[in-house]
Design an enzyme around this catalytic site. Sequence first.
Site, PDB file in Angstrom:
ATOM      1  N   ASP A   1       0.814  -1.267  -0.108  1.00 30.97           N
ATOM      2  CA  ASP A   1      -0.024   0.035  -0.091  1.00 30.97           C
ATOM      3  C   ASP A   1       0.895   1.189   0.015  1.00 30.97           C
ATOM      4  O   ASP A   1       1.689   1.353   1.027  1.00 30.97           O
ATOM      5  CB  ASP A   1      -0.867  -0.007   1.223  1.00 30.97           C
TER       6      ASP A   1
ATOM      7  N   LYS B   1      -0.658  -0.726  -4.412  1.00 28.96           N
ATOM      8  CA  LYS B   1      -1.976  -0.088  -4.436  1.00 28.96           C
ATOM      9  C   LYS B   1      -1.860   1.390  -4.114  1.00 28.96           C
ATOM     10  O   LYS B   1      -1.127   1.805  -3.399  1.00 28.96           O
ATOM     11  CB  LYS B   1      -3.000  -0.862  -3.210  1.00 28.96           C
TER      12      LYS B   1
ATOM     13  N   GLU C   1      -4.062   4.943  -4.007  1.00 29.66           N
ATOM     14  CA  GLU C   1      -5.492   5.679  -3.762  1.00 29.66           C
ATOM     15  C   GLU C   1      -5.583   6.548  -4.663  1.00 29.66           C
ATOM     16  O   GLU C   1      -4.629   7.402  -5.082  1.00 29.66           O
ATOM     17  CB  GLU C   1      -5.545   6.485  -2.426  1.00 29.66           C
TER      18      GLU C   1
ATOM     19  N   GLU D   1     -13.936   1.180  -2.108  1.00 34.27           N
ATOM     20  CA  GLU D   1     -14.206   1.494  -0.701  1.00 34.27           C
ATOM     21  C   GLU D   1     -15.356   2.524  -0.413  1.00 34.27           C
ATOM     22  O   GLU D   1     -15.385   3.530  -0.986  1.00 34.27           O
ATOM     23  CB  GLU D   1     -12.845   1.745   0.042  1.00 34.27           C
TER      24      GLU D   1
END
Length: 246
Positions: A37, A67, A69, A135
């Site tokens: 992340d 990953k 955002e 999410e």
Amino acid sequence: NMVIHGEPNTKSMTMDTMIAHAKAVRRGTRRLFVIDDMPLGSYEISNQMAIENAARFMREADGNAVKVETNSAYLERIEAVAHFCPVVIHIGLNPNKAEMLGGYKTYGKTLEGVKELCRVAQEGEKVGACMILLESVTEEVSQTIRELVDIPVMGIAAGRKLDGQLLISYDLLGLYEWPGNKKPKHFKVYKADEQGMTVADLTLAAYSWYVKAVKSGEFPGEENAHFLPESEETIQQYLETLRRPS
């Protein structure tokens, strides 16, 4: 950052700390696909920074993907990193940027928001994303996105019938104390027995027993100790010389 380090949010996580956690995960498995992340500030500034930090995850933590955002502002970053390693795009609620994007809320409730989610999902796939994590997205929108793309779509608080579900393990175990006991609705705490005790309850009970047992002398017992063999008279005699007379 929140459940282990006790921080109020995810924003203060650093690359060095994240890599340490990622390395621990990799040591725990050689079989599974491990996604590392990217923390806040590790990719936003430039394509070069994004690639360099993704390379750190691949090189130092032996990750399989990173990953990121993502919203429409970072599609260029996704494309740059995707030339170097697999990238998972995380859309909808972005915890690192929640305060800038209107707080912790459910996405996919306005037409403008739905259009943005669908566009980012489709454009993300086009520029090279290998997977999508949704999410806090309404189920209807999640299902639509699943039909729009050919890459796997995972969800956390994003409804059912996706390719997989993400859950924070501390939520599953009941080990994280949500402020004001305001637990989100998207997870269910595992109950360890018929009396409804969670793993957290059992853990606390174990710690409480330990303190009482040590204070009372119940623990450790003879069965918990290691002893010299009776044949080791030389060592026993030496130890006797070290003891002060009472």
